[in-house]
Design an enzyme around this catalytic site. Structure first.
Site, PDB file in Angstrom:
ATOM      1  N   LEU A  39       0.711  -1.050  -0.030  1.00 34.83           N
ATOM      2  CA  LEU A  39      -0.050  -0.053   0.023  1.00 34.83           C
ATOM      3  C   LEU A  39       0.987   1.233  -0.057  1.00 34.83           C
ATOM      4  O   LEU A  39       1.958   1.294   0.540  1.00 34.83           O
ATOM      5  CB  LEU A  39      -1.015  -0.065   1.146  1.00 34.83           C
ATOM      6  CG  LEU A  39      -2.101  -0.969   1.297  1.00 34.83           C
ATOM      7  CD1 LEU A  39      -2.914  -0.650   2.502  1.00 34.83           C
ATOM      8  CD2 LEU A  39      -3.027  -0.383   0.110  1.00 34.83           C
ATOM      9  N   GLY A 145       0.667   4.225 -11.984  1.00 38.19           N
ATOM     10  CA  GLY A 145       1.873   4.851 -11.469  1.00 38.19           C
ATOM     11  C   GLY A 145       3.061   4.572 -12.696  1.00 38.19           C
ATOM     12  O   GLY A 145       2.619   4.483 -13.806  1.00 38.19           O
ATOM     13  N   LEU A 319       4.609  13.895 -10.399  1.00 39.78           N
ATOM     14  CA  LEU A 319       4.520  14.163  -8.693  1.00 39.78           C
ATOM     15  C   LEU A 319       3.624  13.627  -7.919  1.00 39.78           C
ATOM     16  O   LEU A 319       2.071  13.798  -8.328  1.00 39.78           O
ATOM     17  CB  LEU A 319       4.531  15.896  -8.749  1.00 39.78           C
ATOM     18  CG  LEU A 319       5.974  16.527  -9.320  1.00 39.78           C
ATOM     19  CD1 LEU A 319       5.570  18.091  -9.492  1.00 39.78           C
ATOM     20  CD2 LEU A 319       7.018  16.152  -8.773  1.00 39.78           C
ATOM     21  N   ALA A 320       3.818  13.261  -6.637  1.00 42.27           N
ATOM     22  CA  ALA A 320       2.913  12.700  -5.925  1.00 42.27           C
ATOM     23  C   ALA A 320       1.570  13.711  -5.577  1.00 42.27           C
ATOM     24  O   ALA A 320       0.425  13.325  -5.762  1.00 42.27           O
ATOM     25  CB  ALA A 320       3.603  12.176  -4.606  1.00 42.27           C
ATOM     26  N   HIS A 444       9.456  38.340  11.114  1.00 42.94           N
ATOM     27  CA  HIS A 444      10.914  38.724  11.205  1.00 42.94           C
ATOM     28  C   HIS A 444      11.249  38.265  12.677  1.00 42.94           C
ATOM     29  O   HIS A 444      10.611  38.420  13.584  1.00 42.94           O
ATOM     30  CB  HIS A 444      11.087  40.343  11.224  1.00 42.94           C
ATOM     31  CG  HIS A 444      12.408  40.581  11.453  1.00 42.94           C
ATOM     32  ND1 HIS A 444      13.457  40.651  10.575  1.00 42.94           N
ATOM     33  CD2 HIS A 444      13.278  41.014  12.529  1.00 42.94           C
ATOM     34  CE1 HIS A 444      14.528  40.659  10.878  1.00 42.94           C
ATOM     35  NE2 HIS A 444      14.517  41.194  11.921  1.00 42.94           N
TER      36      HIS A 444
HETATM   37  P1  NAI Z   1      13.760  13.435 -14.442  1.00 44.85           P
HETATM   38  O1  NAI Z   1      12.713  13.082 -15.759  1.00 44.85           O
HETATM   39  O2  NAI Z   1      13.113  14.464 -13.833  1.00 44.85           O
HETATM   40  O3  NAI Z   1      15.035  13.718 -15.165  1.00 44.85           O
HETATM   41  C1  NAI Z   1      16.004  12.925 -15.678  1.00 44.85           C
HETATM   42  C2  NAI Z   1      17.162  13.707 -16.062  1.00 44.85           C
HETATM   43  O4  NAI Z   1      18.109  12.711 -16.705  1.00 44.85           O
HETATM   44  C3  NAI Z   1      17.239  14.759 -17.078  1.00 44.85           C
HETATM   45  O5  NAI Z   1      17.751  16.209 -16.205  1.00 44.85           O
HETATM   46  C4  NAI Z   1      17.716  14.240 -18.125  1.00 44.85           C
HETATM   47  O6  NAI Z   1      18.164  15.378 -18.950  1.00 44.85           O
HETATM   48  C5  NAI Z   1      18.666  13.581 -17.792  1.00 44.85           C
HETATM   49  N1  NAI Z   1      19.061  12.427 -18.683  1.00 44.85           N
HETATM   50  C6  NAI Z   1      18.358  11.556 -19.616  1.00 44.85           C
HETATM   51  N2  NAI Z   1      19.207  10.480 -20.242  1.00 44.85           N
HETATM   52  C7  NAI Z   1      20.423  10.839 -19.941  1.00 44.85           C
HETATM   53  C8  NAI Z   1      21.762  10.256 -20.359  1.00 44.85           C
HETATM   54  N3  NAI Z   1      21.617   9.339 -21.308  1.00 44.85           N
HETATM   55  N4  NAI Z   1      22.952  10.854 -19.841  1.00 44.85           N
HETATM   56  C9  NAI Z   1      22.752  11.887 -19.156  1.00 44.85           C
HETATM   57  N5  NAI Z   1      21.691  12.594 -18.549  1.00 44.85           N
HETATM   58  C10 NAI Z   1      20.453  11.993 -19.060  1.00 44.85           C
HETATM   59  O7  NAI Z   1      13.786  12.184 -13.857  1.00 44.85           O
HETATM   60  P2  NAI Z   1      14.093  11.558 -12.430  1.00 44.85           P
HETATM   61  O8  NAI Z   1      14.939  12.514 -11.607  1.00 44.85           O
HETATM   62  O9  NAI Z   1      14.609  10.192 -12.665  1.00 44.85           O
HETATM   63  O10 NAI Z   1      12.789  11.565 -11.701  1.00 44.85           O
HETATM   64  C11 NAI Z   1      11.704  10.766 -12.353  1.00 44.85           C
HETATM   65  C12 NAI Z   1      10.182  11.479 -11.927  1.00 44.85           C
HETATM   66  O11 NAI Z   1      10.034  11.332 -10.529  1.00 44.85           O
HETATM   67  C13 NAI Z   1      10.361  12.844 -12.115  1.00 44.85           C
HETATM   68  O12 NAI Z   1       9.165  13.374 -12.985  1.00 44.85           O
HETATM   69  C14 NAI Z   1      10.631  13.655 -10.860  1.00 44.85           C
HETATM   70  O13 NAI Z   1       9.737  14.764 -10.888  1.00 44.85           O
HETATM   71  C15 NAI Z   1       9.795  12.466 -10.160  1.00 44.85           C
HETATM   72  N6  NAI Z   1      10.353  12.778  -8.677  1.00 44.85           N
HETATM   73  C16 NAI Z   1      10.115  13.876  -7.865  1.00 44.85           C
HETATM   74  C17 NAI Z   1      10.775  13.966  -6.699  1.00 44.85           C
HETATM   75  C18 NAI Z   1      10.505  15.196  -5.762  1.00 44.85           C
HETATM   76  O14 NAI Z   1       9.499  15.868  -6.309  1.00 44.85           O
HETATM   77  N7  NAI Z   1      11.175  15.491  -5.042  1.00 44.85           N
HETATM   78  C19 NAI Z   1      11.987  13.071  -6.266  1.00 44.85           C
HETATM   79  C20 NAI Z   1      12.121  11.948  -6.990  1.00 44.85           C
HETATM   80  C21 NAI Z   1      11.603  11.792  -8.307  1.00 44.85           C
END
Ligand code: NAI
Length: 466
Positions: A39, A145, A319-320, A444
């Site tokens: 879950l 997902g 995004l969640a 502040h």
């Molecule tokens: P992402 O899609 O946000 O970024 C992937 C990155 O990898 C990009 O900057 C891209 O240019 C780079 N990339 C792609 N192929 C490449 C290569 N061959 N060599 C070098 N760089 C390369 O993916 P990420 O970080 O894996 O996250 C996946 C999803 O999960 C996203 O939509 C993210 O927003 C979400 N997520 C959100 C979090 C948060 O809100 N804090 C935490 C973790 C994930």
């Protein structure tokens, strides 16, 4: 084989699915929530939550090792028991999993464990081992997902080539970790393992880290994270990998030159892809878009009447909180109400330290869209609370429409930016202007004053900037 009749069946219990189930139950709909794994989905089990537990633990280690002495706090013999760190993380996850079960059932929803397969637009089979349960419902919400994207030349083996699923659970600290992708997953997990002692090299294809944020924020983030020990290769494309003794060697291309990066473990964080297989979507004829996501209309309806889809499996940021909001909206629509999601105002956060947070558009995005903007900035090094708390690395940037002054975006690099961004999200939700933000009283001393100052700077009236 048992049969059950519901008003709504939700497939997938991540933040989108379980929230949809709760809202549907609140609205008096007889609701079932199906889950084939644990879950809470990716976010709770292998994503947002466990990574935040590890980030918090390692931030405290970083404080003890690098910052405490400046406050007059002396530690000796600091060490980290990684198994305890992981145990705590697992307890956090387990606590929240129990929370999801309690919330869904107490609000009247039924939980079915097993793989949900749509047989007809109103019939789902739930398979668990040999056992099969048939559910019928007028409305099905698909919230299945996403999973990490794999690089063709670097298949996951779960040990030396890993996704975030494994990188939140190493049983020892890798000496050398290479991370492909400098976005949310790449930067958060790089921070965790670097603080624990790994030499971390991050390779990013685009010319900047955290590429979805404003250039000014990206530049400063890179400088700050380099000071923390991360090594970056931006504008670098990983093209291959080979094993050399007990190491992996990545080959990459940077400005026409070859780069080789050696590592014990490679974390691939190049994005995620929607989960559309094994759910019976093809057999009932649900249409996908050109990126393999379920195609929906503005009311989350697929092309098959009675089947809806939300979260990572449809278009939009993965995004969640976006999935949660869609969960609420789709349940309300099914119940005959006016569910709605404001896609212009979705906060985005990377939980490094300092954190990176934004809402709305960056200055570059405004230019791409042909919108003339005015901007204001404020550096955290001039904020009293930041100085008192030793968190002066950071910047706030406000982006407003040059003609109307409407707030179009706020970008923050700061300690606790994930919390700071909330006020700007509210301002934008109510269509506020940079002037509204500038005239709002902020406590502040607080880091939030930096946002007010950045808004004042839009027309050069910053009080605390030089
Ligand atoms: P992402 O899609 O946000 O970024 C992937 C990155 O990898 C990009 O900057 C891209 O240019 C780079 N990339 C792609 N192929 C490449 C290569 N061959 N060599 C070098 N760089 C390369 O993916 P990420 O970080 O894996 O996250 C996946 C999803 O999960 C996203 O939509 C993210 O927003 C979400 N997520 C959100 C979090 C948060 O809100 N804090 C935490 C973790 C994930």
């Amino acid at each position: 084989m048992r049969e059950h009749v519901f008003d709504v069946v939700v497939i997938g219990s991540g933040p989108g699915g379980y929230v949809a189930a709760i809202r549907a139950s609140q609205l008096g709909l007889k609701t079932a929530l199906l889950e084939k794994g644990e879950l809470g989905g990716t976010c709770l089990n292998v994503g947002c939550i466990p990574s935040k537990a590890l980030l918090h633990s390692t931030e405290m280690l970083h404080f003890a090792e690098k910052k405490a002495a400046n406050h007059g706090i002396q530690f000796s013999g600091i060490s980290m028991d990684l198994s305890q760190t992981m145990k705590r993380k697992d307890t956090v996850v387990e606590t929240l999993r129990k929370g999801v079960r309690a919330l869904v059932t107490k609000k009247g929803g039924s939980i079915f464990e097993g793989l949900g397969i749509i047989q007809n637009p109103d019939t789902i089979v739930v398979k668990k081992g040999e056992e099969e349960t048939i559910l019928t419902a007028k409305n099905i919400i698909v919230a299945t997902g996403s999973t990490p994207i794999e690089l063709s030349f670097l298949p996951y083996d779960g040990k030396t080539v890993v996704s975030s699923d494994q990188a939140i659970a190493f049983d020892s600290v890798p000496a050398e970790l290479a991370v492909i992708g400098a976005s949310a997953i790449g930067l958060e997990l790089s921070s965790v393992w670097a603080r624990l002692g790994s030499k971390v090299t991050v390779i990013e294809y685009l010319p900047k880290i955290a590429p979805s944020f404003d250039d000014d924020i990206c530049k400063l983030s890179e400088r700050v994270f380099k000071r923390q020990g991360l090594i970056f290769h931006t504008g670098t494309k990983v093209t291959g990998a080979e094993s050399k003794r007990d190491k992996l060697v990545l080959t990459a291309e940077k400005n026409g030159k070859d780069v080789r990066i050696e590592a014990d473990i490679v974390l691939v964080a190049v994005g995620r892809k929607p989960n559309t297989k094994n759910t019976g979507l093809e057999s009932v004829g649900v249409k996908l878009d050109d990126k393999g996501r379920i195609q929906i209309d503005q009311h989350f309806k697929t092309n098959i009447p009675g089947i809806y889809a939300i979260g990572d499996v449809v278009a939009g940021p993965m995004l969640a909180h976006k999935a949660e909001e869609e969960g609420v909206a789709v349940a309300e629509i099914i119940a005959g109400k006016a569910g709605h999601v404001n896609y212009e105002v979705i906060p985005n956060v990377i939980y490094t330290d300092p954190e990176i947070a934004s809402v709305g558009i960056s200055e570059q995005e405004a230019k791409e869209q042909g919108i003339e903007v005015v901007t204001g900035k404020f550096n955290l090094s001039a904020n009293g609370r930041a100085i008192a708390s030793d968190v002066t690395e950071g910047l706030v940037k406000v982006i407003a429409d040059a003609k109307t002054d409407k707030l179009l975006g706020v970008q923050i690099l700061a300690h606790n930016a994930s919390e700071l961004i909330a006020a700007s999200v509210t301002h934008m939700e109510y269509g506020g202007s940079a002037e509204d933000l500038a005239r709002t009283i902020h406590a502040h001393p607080s880091l939030s004053e930096s946002i007010k100052e950045a808004a004042l700077d839009v027309d050069g009236r910053g009080i605390h900037s030089l």
